[in-house]
Scaffold this motif. Structure first.
Motif, PDB file in Angstrom:
ATOM      1  N   THR A 232       0.851  -1.196   0.000  1.00 10.61           N
ATOM      2  CA  THR A 232       0.000   0.000   0.000  1.00 10.61           C
ATOM      3  C   THR A 232       0.884   1.242   0.000  1.00 10.61           C
ATOM      4  OG1 THR A 232      -0.095  -0.011   2.415  1.00 10.61           O
ATOM      5  CG2 THR A 232      -1.882  -1.121   1.274  1.00 10.61           C
ATOM      6  N   ALA A 233       0.408   2.290  -0.655  1.00  9.33           N
ATOM      7  CA  ALA A 233       1.088   3.591  -0.614  1.00  9.33           C
ATOM      8  C   ALA A 233       0.022   4.673  -0.588  1.00  9.33           C
ATOM      9  CB  ALA A 233       2.004   3.767  -1.817  1.00  9.33           C
ATOM     10  N   GLY A 234       0.401   5.848  -0.138  1.00  7.62           N
ATOM     11  CA  GLY A 234      -0.529   6.963  -0.130  1.00  7.62           C
ATOM     12  C   GLY A 234      -1.578   6.881   0.964  1.00  7.62           C
ATOM     13  N   VAL A 235      -1.277   6.141   2.026  1.00  9.02           N
ATOM     14  CA  VAL A 235      -2.125   6.203   3.229  1.00  9.02           C
ATOM     15  C   VAL A 235      -2.053   7.639   3.755  1.00  9.02           C
ATOM     16  CG1 VAL A 235      -2.208   5.462   5.648  1.00  9.02           C
ATOM     17  CG2 VAL A 235      -2.005   3.752   3.824  1.00  9.02           C
ATOM     18  N   HIS A 236      -0.878   8.241   3.585  1.00  5.75           N
ATOM     19  CA  HIS A 236      -0.703   9.676   3.837  1.00  5.75           C
ATOM     20  C   HIS A 236      -0.512  10.376   2.486  1.00  5.75           C
ATOM     21  CE1 HIS A 236       0.804   8.455   8.056  1.00  5.75           C
ATOM     22  NE2 HIS A 236      -0.460   8.815   8.102  1.00  5.75           N
ATOM     23  N   GLY A 237      -1.343  11.392   2.219  1.00  9.99           N
ATOM     24  CA  GLY A 237      -1.413  11.990   0.893  1.00  9.99           C
ATOM     25  C   GLY A 237      -0.243  12.867   0.496  1.00  9.99           C
ATOM     26  N   ASN A 238       0.625  13.190   1.445  1.00  9.73           N
ATOM     27  CA  ASN A 238       1.748  14.082   1.121  1.00  9.73           C
ATOM     28  C   ASN A 238       3.083  13.344   1.048  1.00  9.73           C
ATOM     29  OD1 ASN A 238       1.690  13.546   3.844  1.00  9.73           O
ATOM     30  ND2 ASN A 238       2.244  15.605   4.507  1.00  9.73           N
ATOM     31  N   GLU A 239       3.037  12.004   0.997  1.00 10.92           N
ATOM     32  CA  GLU A 239       4.282  11.230   0.963  1.00 10.92           C
ATOM     33  C   GLU A 239       4.483  10.724  -0.467  1.00 10.92           C
ATOM     34  OE1 GLU A 239       3.799   8.696   4.433  1.00 10.92           O
ATOM     35  OE2 GLU A 239       3.612  10.478   5.693  1.00 10.92           O
ATOM     36  N   ILE A 240       4.848  11.684  -1.314  1.00  6.67           N
ATOM     37  CA  ILE A 240       4.735  11.536  -2.766  1.00  6.67           C
ATOM     38  C   ILE A 240       5.621  10.431  -3.348  1.00  6.67           C
ATOM     39  CG2 ILE A 240       4.776  12.807  -4.956  1.00  6.67           C
ATOM     40  CD1 ILE A 240       2.777  13.934  -2.882  1.00  6.67           C
ATOM     41  N   ALA A 241       6.853  10.335  -2.886  1.00  9.67           N
ATOM     42  CA  ALA A 241       7.772   9.358  -3.496  1.00  9.67           C
ATOM     43  C   ALA A 241       7.251   7.930  -3.340  1.00  9.67           C
ATOM     44  CB  ALA A 241       9.170   9.479  -2.892  1.00  9.67           C
ATOM     45  N   SER A 242       6.590   7.667  -2.223  1.00  5.32           N
ATOM     46  CA  SER A 242       6.072   6.311  -2.003  1.00  5.32           C
ATOM     47  C   SER A 242       4.939   6.014  -2.994  1.00  5.32           C
ATOM     48  CB  SER A 242       5.607   6.150  -0.551  1.00  5.32           C
ATOM     49  OG  SER A 242       4.688   7.153  -0.198  1.00  5.32           O
ATOM     50  N   ILE A 243       4.133   7.033  -3.278  1.00 11.23           N
ATOM     51  CA  ILE A 243       3.031   6.860  -4.238  1.00 11.23           C
ATOM     52  C   ILE A 243       3.595   6.674  -5.652  1.00 11.23           C
ATOM     53  CG2 ILE A 243       1.024   8.026  -5.282  1.00 11.23           C
ATOM     54  CD1 ILE A 243       0.835   9.552  -2.474  1.00 11.23           C
ATOM     55  N   LEU A 244       4.595   7.505  -6.001  1.00  6.20           N
ATOM     56  CA  LEU A 244       5.217   7.383  -7.330  1.00  6.20           C
ATOM     57  C   LEU A 244       5.860   6.001  -7.499  1.00  6.20           C
ATOM     58  CD1 LEU A 244       6.895  10.898  -7.794  1.00  6.20           C
ATOM     59  CD2 LEU A 244       4.729  10.061  -8.755  1.00  6.20           C
ATOM     60  N   ALA A 245       6.479   5.497  -6.437  1.00  2.07           N
ATOM     61  CA  ALA A 245       7.128   4.178  -6.520  1.00  2.07           C
ATOM     62  C   ALA A 245       6.086   3.074  -6.723  1.00  2.07           C
ATOM     63  CB  ALA A 245       7.950   3.918  -5.264  1.00  2.07           C
ATOM     64  N   ALA A 246       4.999   3.143  -5.986  1.00  6.40           N
ATOM     65  CA  ALA A 246       3.955   2.117  -6.132  1.00  6.40           C
ATOM     66  C   ALA A 246       3.350   2.179  -7.533  1.00  6.40           C
ATOM     67  CB  ALA A 246       2.885   2.305  -5.060  1.00  6.40           C
TER      68      ALA A 246
ATOM     69  N   GLY B 128       3.233 -16.844  -6.468  1.00  7.83           N
ATOM     70  CA  GLY B 128       2.385 -16.200  -5.486  1.00  7.83           C
ATOM     71  C   GLY B 128       1.517 -15.099  -6.038  1.00  7.83           C
ATOM     72  N   THR B 129       1.038 -14.255  -5.134  1.00  9.74           N
ATOM     73  CA  THR B 129       0.065 -13.220  -5.480  1.00  9.74           C
ATOM     74  C   THR B 129       0.502 -11.890  -4.892  1.00  9.74           C
ATOM     75  OG1 THR B 129      -1.699 -14.868  -5.454  1.00  9.74           O
ATOM     76  CG2 THR B 129      -2.384 -12.574  -5.244  1.00  9.74           C
ATOM     77  N   LEU B 130       0.389 -10.851  -5.711  1.00 11.38           N
ATOM     78  CA  LEU B 130       0.711  -9.500  -5.255  1.00 11.38           C
ATOM     79  C   LEU B 130      -0.528  -8.625  -5.377  1.00 11.38           C
ATOM     80  CD1 LEU B 130       2.852  -7.360  -4.404  1.00 11.38           C
ATOM     81  CD2 LEU B 130       3.251  -6.977  -6.842  1.00 11.38           C
ATOM     82  N   ILE B 131      -0.818  -7.894  -4.313  1.00 14.02           N
ATOM     83  CA  ILE B 131      -1.908  -6.917  -4.337  1.00 14.02           C
ATOM     84  C   ILE B 131      -1.265  -5.544  -4.123  1.00 14.02           C
ATOM     85  CG2 ILE B 131      -4.075  -6.176  -3.231  1.00 14.02           C
ATOM     86  CD1 ILE B 131      -3.298  -9.462  -2.156  1.00 14.02           C
ATOM     87  N   VAL B 132      -1.520  -4.610  -5.024  1.00  8.88           N
ATOM     88  CA  VAL B 132      -0.947  -3.267  -4.877  1.00  8.88           C
ATOM     89  C   VAL B 132      -2.064  -2.230  -4.839  1.00  8.88           C
ATOM     90  CG1 VAL B 132       0.725  -1.589  -5.743  1.00  8.88           C
ATOM     91  CG2 VAL B 132       1.018  -4.011  -6.307  1.00  8.88           C
ATOM     92  N   VAL B 133      -2.049  -1.408  -3.806  1.00  6.30           N
ATOM     93  CA  VAL B 133      -2.947  -0.251  -3.727  1.00  6.30           C
ATOM     94  C   VAL B 133      -2.039   0.980  -3.793  1.00  6.30           C
ATOM     95  CG1 VAL B 133      -4.911   0.778  -2.507  1.00  6.30           C
ATOM     96  CG2 VAL B 133      -4.308  -1.629  -2.074  1.00  6.30           C
ATOM     97  N   PRO B 134      -1.829   1.528  -4.999  1.00  5.09           N
ATOM     98  CA  PRO B 134      -0.781   2.543  -5.144  1.00  5.09           C
ATOM     99  C   PRO B 134      -1.106   3.908  -4.544  1.00  5.09           C
ATOM    100  CG  PRO B 134      -1.697   1.948  -7.298  1.00  5.09           C
ATOM    101  CD  PRO B 134      -2.416   1.129  -6.286  1.00  5.09           C
ATOM    102  N   LEU B 135      -2.393   4.215  -4.417  1.00 10.30           N
ATOM    103  CA  LEU B 135      -2.741   5.519  -3.828  1.00 10.30           C
ATOM    104  C   LEU B 135      -4.005   5.342  -2.991  1.00 10.30           C
ATOM    105  CD1 LEU B 135      -2.679   8.515  -3.333  1.00 10.30           C
ATOM    106  CD2 LEU B 135      -3.372   8.910  -5.689  1.00 10.30           C
ATOM    107  N   VAL B 136      -3.798   5.097  -1.708  1.00 11.20           N
ATOM    108  CA  VAL B 136      -4.929   4.783  -0.834  1.00 11.20           C
ATOM    109  C   VAL B 136      -5.823   6.004  -0.651  1.00 11.20           C
ATOM    110  CG1 VAL B 136      -5.615   4.100   1.498  1.00 11.20           C
ATOM    111  CG2 VAL B 136      -3.704   2.928   0.362  1.00 11.20           C
ATOM    112  N   ASN B 137      -5.247   7.107  -0.231  1.00  9.45           N
ATOM    113  CA  ASN B 137      -6.078   8.261   0.139  1.00  9.45           C
ATOM    114  C   ASN B 137      -6.013   9.362  -0.922  1.00  9.45           C
ATOM    115  OD1 ASN B 137      -7.558  10.245   1.409  1.00  9.45           O
ATOM    116  ND2 ASN B 137      -6.598   9.944   3.410  1.00  9.45           N
ATOM    117  N   ARG B 138      -6.866   9.240  -1.940  1.00  9.16           N
ATOM    118  CA  ARG B 138      -6.882  10.211  -3.039  1.00  9.16           C
ATOM    119  C   ARG B 138      -7.281  11.601  -2.579  1.00  9.16           C
ATOM    120  NH1 ARG B 138      -6.282   8.706  -8.065  1.00  9.16           N
ATOM    121  NH2 ARG B 138      -5.945   6.471  -8.270  1.00  9.16           N
ATOM    122  N   GLN B 139      -8.208  11.663  -1.637  1.00  9.20           N
ATOM    123  CA  GLN B 139      -8.682  12.960  -1.130  1.00  9.20           C
ATOM    124  C   GLN B 139      -7.522  13.733  -0.507  1.00  9.20           C
ATOM    125  OE1 GLN B 139     -11.858  14.149  -1.240  1.00  9.20           O
ATOM    126  NE2 GLN B 139     -12.738  12.367  -2.236  1.00  9.20           N
ATOM    127  N   ALA B 140      -6.723  13.042   0.298  1.00  8.33           N
ATOM    128  CA  ALA B 140      -5.579  13.696   0.946  1.00  8.33           C
ATOM    129  C   ALA B 140      -4.504  14.045  -0.082  1.00  8.33           C
ATOM    130  CB  ALA B 140      -5.004  12.795   2.033  1.00  8.33           C
TER     131      ALA B 140
END
Ligand SMILES: [Zn+2]
Length: 229
Positions: free
Chosen positions: A33-47, A64-76
């Motif tokens: 998961t990335a973007g649980v916090h909306g201002n942590e941009i590099a983590s979102i870009l990486a995901a 195996g299986t990979l689940i990716v949520v690249p930007l959790v909090n769009r509003q933030a």
């Protein structure tokens, strides 16, 4: 390899995409998961970059299986703010507790559905942990009794080897953070749960590159991909 896009919190103002990728053969399940916090941009870009590499077949999930949520909090993210309330304090704290935000409810439900053996939450923080141990920038964090600790120590050692500037080197941090996604995944789902924190004051491209290296190493540790970069 098979990759499908889905929607989390579908039909709500929190709607956001997530991706499920199945490897050719059976193996472990990892949730990123990335973007649980909306201002942590590099983590979102990486995901997002990770999803792009998978879409273009430039990175392949073998097992195996990979689940990716690249930007959790769009509003933030729209406002480039951490988010209010802090989403990473709204996950269930015990088996009697419930998540208290629409997004943490849905994310934790997704995690419960897949029961990942690895849960990786990408963040960014202030400061350099190798200079100031009070700071969380450039750390990999796990809960104090987590089974992930030996793996994250290996990853940090591998990551630090080519880093010339000592201040930029990563450290391992062990802490409980009640209400965080990591703690919920560790405590309630028994996952190898890890938080990744790059340092905000480094150049964006450096931060994204660190995040990508860490993702590559964690995917290799869990045998979802074949090689360490
Ligand atoms: Zn964060």
């Amino acid at each position: 390899m098979e990759m499908k896009k889905h929607l989390l919190a579908k039909g709500t103002r929190f709607e956001t995409s997530y991706f499920v990728i199945h490897g050719k053969s059976k193996g472990k399940t990892m949730m990123i998961t990335a973007g649980v916090h909306g201002n942590e941009i590099a983590s979102i870009l990486a995901a997002e970059r990770l999803v792009g590499l998978l879409e273009k077949n430039r990175l392949r999930i073998e097992k195996g299986t990979l689940i990716v949520v690249p930007l959790v909090n769009r509003q933030a993210y729209k406002l480039r703010i951490r988010g209010n309330p802090d989403l990473n304090r709204t996950f269930p704290r015990s088996d009697k507790d419930k998540a208290s935000h629409r997004l943490s409810v849905e994310l934790f439900q997704l995690a419960k559905q897949y029961r990942p053996s690895w849960y990786v939450d990408l963040h960014e923080a202030n400061g350099l942990s190798n200079i100031n141990p009070q700071r969380l920038g450039q750390t990999l964090i796990a809960d104090p009794k987590s089974a992930a600790i030996p793996a994250i120590k290996r990853i940090v050692a591998h990551l630090n080897r080519p880093i010339v500037q000592k201040s930029r080197r990563f450290t391992v941090r062990l802490q409980n953070l009640l209400g965080s996604g990591r703690h919920a995944a560790y405590h309630l789902l028994k996952a190898n749960a890890v938080t990744v924190e790059t340092c905000w004051s480094l150049p964006m491209s450096t931060r994204v590159s660190f995040q990508m290296k860490i993702l590559n190493d964690i995917l290799a540790e869990a045998n979802l991909i074949n090689t360490k970069a």
